[in-house]
Scaffold this motif. Structure first.
Motif, PDB file in Angstrom:
ATOM      1  N   LEU A 123       0.822  -1.208   0.000  1.00 56.08           N
ATOM      2  CA  LEU A 123       0.000   0.000   0.000  1.00 56.08           C
ATOM      3  C   LEU A 123       0.860   1.263   0.000  1.00 56.08           C
ATOM      4  O   LEU A 123       0.505   2.270  -0.634  1.00 56.08           O
ATOM      5  CB  LEU A 123      -0.920  -0.016   1.224  1.00 56.08           C
ATOM      6  N   PHE A 124       2.001   1.220   0.671  1.00 56.14           N
ATOM      7  CA  PHE A 124       2.904   2.366   0.692  1.00 56.14           C
ATOM      8  C   PHE A 124       3.405   2.685  -0.717  1.00 56.14           C
ATOM      9  O   PHE A 124       3.413   3.855  -1.141  1.00 56.14           O
ATOM     10  CB  PHE A 124       4.071   2.071   1.634  1.00 56.14           C
ATOM     11  N   PHE A 125       3.841   1.662  -1.460  1.00 57.17           N
ATOM     12  CA  PHE A 125       4.313   1.915  -2.824  1.00 57.17           C
ATOM     13  C   PHE A 125       3.169   2.271  -3.769  1.00 57.17           C
ATOM     14  O   PHE A 125       3.386   2.976  -4.765  1.00 57.17           O
ATOM     15  CB  PHE A 125       5.067   0.688  -3.350  1.00 57.17           C
ATOM     16  N   LEU A 126       1.959   1.821  -3.459  1.00 61.32           N
ATOM     17  CA  LEU A 126       0.807   2.219  -4.263  1.00 61.32           C
ATOM     18  C   LEU A 126       0.565   3.723  -4.153  1.00 61.32           C
ATOM     19  O   LEU A 126       0.207   4.389  -5.145  1.00 61.32           O
ATOM     20  CB  LEU A 126      -0.432   1.445  -3.806  1.00 61.32           C
ATOM     21  N   ILE A 127       0.799   4.264  -2.972  1.00 58.53           N
ATOM     22  CA  ILE A 127       0.538   5.685  -2.764  1.00 58.53           C
ATOM     23  C   ILE A 127       1.697   6.536  -3.259  1.00 58.53           C
ATOM     24  O   ILE A 127       1.488   7.590  -3.888  1.00 58.53           O
ATOM     25  CB  ILE A 127       0.263   5.953  -1.261  1.00 58.53           C
ATOM     26  N   THR A 128       2.927   6.094  -2.984  1.00 60.56           N
ATOM     27  CA  THR A 128       4.084   6.937  -3.280  1.00 60.56           C
ATOM     28  C   THR A 128       4.655   6.730  -4.684  1.00 60.56           C
ATOM     29  O   THR A 128       5.291   7.642  -5.225  1.00 60.56           O
ATOM     30  CB  THR A 128       5.206   6.661  -2.259  1.00 60.56           C
ATOM     31  N   ALA A 129       4.478   5.547  -5.279  1.00 52.87           N
ATOM     32  CA  ALA A 129       5.029   5.272  -6.614  1.00 52.87           C
ATOM     33  C   ALA A 129       4.013   4.487  -7.421  1.00 52.87           C
ATOM     34  O   ALA A 129       4.155   3.273  -7.609  1.00 52.87           O
ATOM     35  CB  ALA A 129       6.349   4.505  -6.504  1.00 52.87           C
ATOM     36  N   PRO A 130       2.971   5.165  -7.880  1.00 51.46           N
ATOM     37  CA  PRO A 130       1.889   4.458  -8.583  1.00 51.46           C
ATOM     38  C   PRO A 130       2.256   4.098 -10.028  1.00 51.46           C
ATOM     39  O   PRO A 130       1.674   4.604 -10.984  1.00 51.46           O
ATOM     40  CB  PRO A 130       0.740   5.455  -8.516  1.00 51.46           C
ATOM     41  N   ASP A 131       3.238   3.224 -10.163  1.00 53.57           N
ATOM     42  CA  ASP A 131       3.623   2.729 -11.487  1.00 53.57           C
ATOM     43  C   ASP A 131       3.062   1.321 -11.643  1.00 53.57           C
ATOM     44  O   ASP A 131       3.324   0.436 -10.803  1.00 53.57           O
ATOM     45  CB  ASP A 131       5.149   2.727 -11.638  1.00 53.57           C
ATOM     46  N   TYR A 132       2.311   1.087 -12.724  1.00 49.65           N
ATOM     47  CA  TYR A 132       1.601  -0.184 -12.881  1.00 49.65           C
ATOM     48  C   TYR A 132       2.567  -1.356 -12.997  1.00 49.65           C
ATOM     49  O   TYR A 132       2.382  -2.394 -12.322  1.00 49.65           O
ATOM     50  CB  TYR A 132       0.696  -0.114 -14.106  1.00 49.65           C
ATOM     51  N   GLY A 133       3.616  -1.249 -13.812  1.00 47.82           N
ATOM     52  CA  GLY A 133       4.548  -2.355 -13.987  1.00 47.82           C
ATOM     53  C   GLY A 133       5.305  -2.681 -12.714  1.00 47.82           C
ATOM     54  O   GLY A 133       5.445  -3.851 -12.337  1.00 47.82           O
ATOM     55  N   PHE A 134       5.803  -1.642 -12.034  1.00 47.11           N
ATOM     56  CA  PHE A 134       6.538  -1.872 -10.786  1.00 47.11           C
ATOM     57  C   PHE A 134       5.629  -2.457  -9.715  1.00 47.11           C
ATOM     58  O   PHE A 134       6.026  -3.380  -8.980  1.00 47.11           O
ATOM     59  CB  PHE A 134       7.144  -0.555 -10.298  1.00 47.11           C
ATOM     60  N   PHE A 135       4.417  -1.931  -9.600  1.00 45.29           N
ATOM     61  CA  PHE A 135       3.477  -2.422  -8.583  1.00 45.29           C
ATOM     62  C   PHE A 135       3.131  -3.886  -8.837  1.00 45.29           C
ATOM     63  O   PHE A 135       3.014  -4.685  -7.894  1.00 45.29           O
ATOM     64  CB  PHE A 135       2.218  -1.549  -8.587  1.00 45.29           C
ATOM     65  N   LYS A 136       3.004  -4.269 -10.098  1.00 42.19           N
ATOM     66  CA  LYS A 136       2.664  -5.657 -10.415  1.00 42.19           C
ATOM     67  C   LYS A 136       3.815  -6.599 -10.067  1.00 42.19           C
ATOM     68  O   LYS A 136       3.606  -7.647  -9.432  1.00 42.19           O
ATOM     69  CB  LYS A 136       2.289  -5.765 -11.891  1.00 42.19           C
TER      70      LYS A 136
END
Length: 346
Positions: A123-136
């Motif tokens: 959730l932290f990276f979803l808020i601070t770095a909303p990049d689809y490829g990295f999040f996946k």
């Protein structure tokens, strides 16, 4: 913490008292309640983590991912469990269906709880770095790490069952002991052994005083009888009889004993040449890997392939922000090709 005093959280008991969990599965004691608690805990944890995954796209995607992620693990278990159970039976394991389900549910529970523990990081990276490829890729790595740790618990539980002999067929000695418990009450001195039967009774001569008459015949001081013509008595001392070497009867499940008259390091032809003091190898002993353990590692690979392909079939879980909401996507490509493509696009 004993196994009879369950913790409010089943994951806490699994992590703190794993030996108690394995002993409960071995004894097959109250497995229905234990499996039910693990199923509920896993479903809740996976639903929470699935909601974090879908939150990258929208609230509706978060809701559907919260339903699909527990469904993914449950359907994978239903597909792969019969293979694990039936192949264990083929190789002689004596696991029941409830024991097999409980073992796999321990792994799934550990996996789901570790995944939900990583949820704040995701959730932290979803808020601070909303990049689809990295999040996946981040969440695929989290689920992979959690699954590896959970499957380590599965192999540990199977090793404990192997130490208790549940992964190997019953030996002939175990079956005989279970079938004839009254045979142990037979006295040990019921019949003489073959060595006792083969030993001739030694002829012991009673000391006779010199000059005494035995059946009208004079006996000399050395125990010999004089000749009729008065000549010197002929002393006859029979040579001691040497009995032939006779082997003692071997007990069931134990090596044949050394025959009488042979050194410990030498055996006559026809006897087993195994060094004494080395017990025969038996299936199911600790230190040996039965076929069921080898099959378990193959089953883990099968479980991973089925799970990843099913996850690709049930997608989307994250939701591509460039596309609208969809409950399912069309089936094209595969999971591994998508991961490689995503890495190449970073």
């Amino acid at each position: 913490m004993s196994g009879d005093r369950p913790s409010p959280l089943v994951i806490e008991r699994i992590l703190r008292d794993r030996q108690g969990i394995w002993q409960q599965i071995v004894a097959e004691r109250d497995l229905n309640a234990l499996t039910g608690r693990m199923l509920v805990s896993s479903a809740v944890a996976l639903a929470c983590y699935g909601a974090v995954l879908g939150a990258f796209h929208s609230a509706l995607m978060a809701l559907t991912s919260a339903v699909k992620l527990p469904l993914l693990f449950l359907v994978t278990l239903v597909i792969c469990l019969p293979t694990l159970y039936l192949f264990n039976l083929v190789f002689g394991a004596r696991l029941s269906v409830r024991q097999s389900v409980a073992l796999v549910m321990v792994a799934i529970t550990v996996t789901s709880m570790l995944a939900v523990a990583f949820a704040p990081i995701s959730l932290f990276f979803l808020i601070t770095a909303p990049d689809y490829g990295f999040f996946k890729l981040l969440n695929v790595a989290i689920l992979t790490l959690s699954a590896v740790v959970g499957l380590r618990f599965l192999t540990g539980g199977m090793q404990v069952l192997n130490e208790h002999g549940l992964l190997a067929p019953a030996t002939a000695g175990q079956a005989a002991n279970a079938a004839t418990p009254a045979a142990q009450a037979v006295p040990a001195q019921a019949a003489p052994t073959s060595v006792e039967a083969a030993q001739p009774a030694p002829a012991v001569a009673e000391p006779v005083p010199a000059g005494a008459a035995v059946s009208g015949t004079a006996v000399a001081a050395n125990g010999s009888t004089p000749a009729a013509d008065g000549s010197a008595p002929a002393t006859t001392q029979p040579a001691p009889a040497q009995p032939a070497p006779v082997a003692q009867p071997a007990l069931v499940g134990q090596p044949a004993l050394v025959p009488a008259g042979y050194p410990a390091g030498m055996l006559p032809p026809g006897y087993p040449q195994r060094p004494w003091g080395t017990p025969p190898a038996r299936r199911g002993e600790p230190g040996q890997r039965p076929a069921s353990m080898t099959l378990l590692y193959i089953w883990i690979l099968l479980f991973g392939f089925v799970g990843t392909q099913l996850a690709w079939t049930l997608r989307p879980f994250f939701g591509d922000p460039g596309q609208g909401f969809a409950l399912f996507r069309s089936i094209d490509g595969n999971f591994y090709a998508e991961i490689l493509r995503t890495i190449g696009n970073l």
